[in-house]
Scaffold this active site. Structure first.
Site, short mmCIF file in Angstrom:
data_model
loop_
_atom_site.label_atom_id
_atom_site.label_comp_id
_atom_site.label_asym_id
_atom_site.label_seq_id
_atom_site.Cartn_x
_atom_site.Cartn_y
_atom_site.Cartn_z
N GLU A 133 35.40 5.62 41.57
CA GLU A 133 34.52 6.46 42.38
C GLU A 133 34.25 7.79 41.68
OE1 GLU A 133 33.54 9.69 45.19
OE2 GLU A 133 35.34 9.49 43.98
N HIS A 138 40.42 17.77 42.55
CA HIS A 138 40.17 17.67 41.11
C HIS A 138 41.00 18.63 40.26
CE1 HIS A 138 35.86 15.84 41.86
NE2 HIS A 138 36.84 15.13 42.40
#
Length: 467
Positions: free
Chosen positions: A336, A434
């Site tokens: 993804e 992230h």
């Protein structure tokens, strides 16, 4: 004659009342039964949940799982083994080719101004090219938007472009703030590379002011190889400092070095497990999250939480002896983060095999306190879903409205499927998103378990009332 008509009218009215009364009682019985089952699902998750320990295993023993990496393959094997051990009716691997980008050695960055040197926390953006071996040194031009960079055009040549638009702090939903500035990260190099710039640096995608750089995907579009320039993110503290120093000294010099590269596409897999439906085995309700993560941390909130919650949904149904009418599929999507290959492959195979997917639920917003669900559906189903608010509200699931389903389930979109996105509280998500600090210790056990129960409750309702 008049009296006969009156008698007939009264008789018809009595019949009508006798018909409607049981229906009302039946509806009350159904709602009471739904409430009882939902309570059981929450009780089971909170007292006998497994999602937290699964997450510990996935994150602490495997870690970051960027597509194409050995860790991603370990995660595939982990997911397959777990679902087989849980005695799902069917478990299999769905092959998919994925991008294989590697970061290489740790990045370096600093800038100098008025004989002072300032070290900068930095990380390469996913998909970026490397700098030359000795790095890049150049003057900086600060911009706040892609449009501003486009207007400067040739004036960018030979410079390092610094995209510095921050999150809008006034937006309560932080995903909206993210959506309002992430285009800089994704397309900054694409827009400015054609003007002969040396490189691109981007303010990290977070409202937090700290020294943690946030990676994420970027794109070059149709740029030629010679136009592709290195792209990296710097921390928000560094971005603020650089912006301040640029006002004092517009000709200051910025240096950065990174060693990343893109390898040929690699083979990988979506991991799929299912519980076959009793009444409609050929109608599917899919639940999932993405198994891959960025390489800097452990991918705990993004999206280890969604993975273990999705598996836990099926386990909670089984533990409470709820035999679904439709086939429930748990899908651990691969890639993804930097390609969406897994989601696209799953939808492609579903179409190829003429599978009838009636609903899908995705968890990819972290493992925080449950707030509700967003959904993309028909007007007919809209009213049905909104009628469940009273059943879900006691568990904090009050934010139920039309909206985005999810990236991985998006390719399944059709006129007949209802797509759902699980919505936990978003205020802390972009502190970790992230980054190297997206680790297991940042996830709260109870919040994770509440999320799994929330998702299981929705799946139960969908299975009960959709046809």
């Amino acid at each position: 004659m008049k009296n006969i008509f009156i008698a007939i009218s009264i008789f018809i009215a009595l019949i009508s009342c006798s018909k409607t009364k049981p229906n009302k009682q039946t509806q009350q019985t159904v709602n009471k039964q739904d409430s009882t089952i939902i309570k059981q699902l929450f009780n089971t998750s909170l007292t006998n949940g497994k999602s937290y320990e699964w997450l510990r295993d996935l994150t602490s023993n495997i870690g970051g799982r960027l597509s194409g990496s050995p860790e991603a393959q370990q995660a595939v094997e982990w997911g397959e083994k777990l679902m087989k051990n849980l005695n799902f009716d069917n478990v299999w691997l769905q092959p998919v080719m994925v991008p294989h980008w590697v970061r290489g050695k740790k990045e370096e960055a600093y800038f100098t101004s008025n004989n002072n040197k300032f070290n900068v926390p930095i990380c390469a953006l996913g998909g970026s090219v490397a700098t030359p071996k000795n790095g890049i040194l150049g003057e900086v031009i600060e911009v706040k938007s892609l449009e501003e960079a486009e207007k400067l055009g040739e004036k960018l040549k030979g410079k390092i472009v610094f995209f510095n638009r921050p999150f809008d702090a006034t937006l309560i939903e932080t995903f909206r703030a993210y959506g309002g500035c992430v285009d800089q990260r994704v397309n900054g190099a694409k827009v400015s590379g054609k003007y002969g710039v040396l490189g691109v640096i981007v303010r990290s995608m977070t409202s937090s002011i700290d020294d943690i750089p946030h990676t994420g995907t970027m794109r070059y579009g149709d740029l030629t190889d010679t136009e592709k320039v290195p792209a990296a993110a710097i921390s928000t503290k560094a971005a603020n400092l650089l912006s301040e120093k640029l006002k004092e000294n517009p000709t200051l010099k910025f240096f950065f070095k990174q060693h990343c590269k893109t390898l040929p596409d690699a083979p990988s897999y979506n991991v799929i497990g299912e519980i076959v439906g009793s009444d409609y085995p050929d109608k599917f309700i899919t639940i999932g999250g993405h198994l891959d993560s960025w390489d800097l941390g452990e991918g705990a909130h993004d999206d280890g939480a969604g993975i273990v919650q999705s598996i836990e949904v099926a386990r909670l149904l089984k533990l409470n002896n709820i035999q679904p009418k439709h086939t429930i599929r748990v899908v651990l999507f691969m890639n993804e983060e930097n390609g969406l290959r897994g989601g696209k492959k799953y939808a492609e195979e579903a179409k190829k095999n003429n599978e009838n997917h009636i609903a899908a639920l995705e968890s990819d917003s972290g493992g925080f306190t449950p707030r509700g669900f967003s959904f993309d559906t028909s007007e007919k189903n809209y009213n049905l879903f909104m009628s469940w608010k009273s059943l879900l509200a006691p568990y904090g699931l009050r934010d139920i409205k039309k909206g985005h389903g999810g990236a991985d389930i998006g390719p399944l979109k059709s006129e007949t499927i209802s797509l759902f996105g699980y919505k936990p509280d978003s205020q802390r998500y972009f502190d970790y998103h992230h980054t190297a600090i997206d680790t297991f210790d940042k996830v709260n056990k109870r919040e994770l378990e509440l999320g799994a129960a929330s998702m299981a409750s929705l799946i139960y309702l969908l299975d009960t009332y959709l046809k």
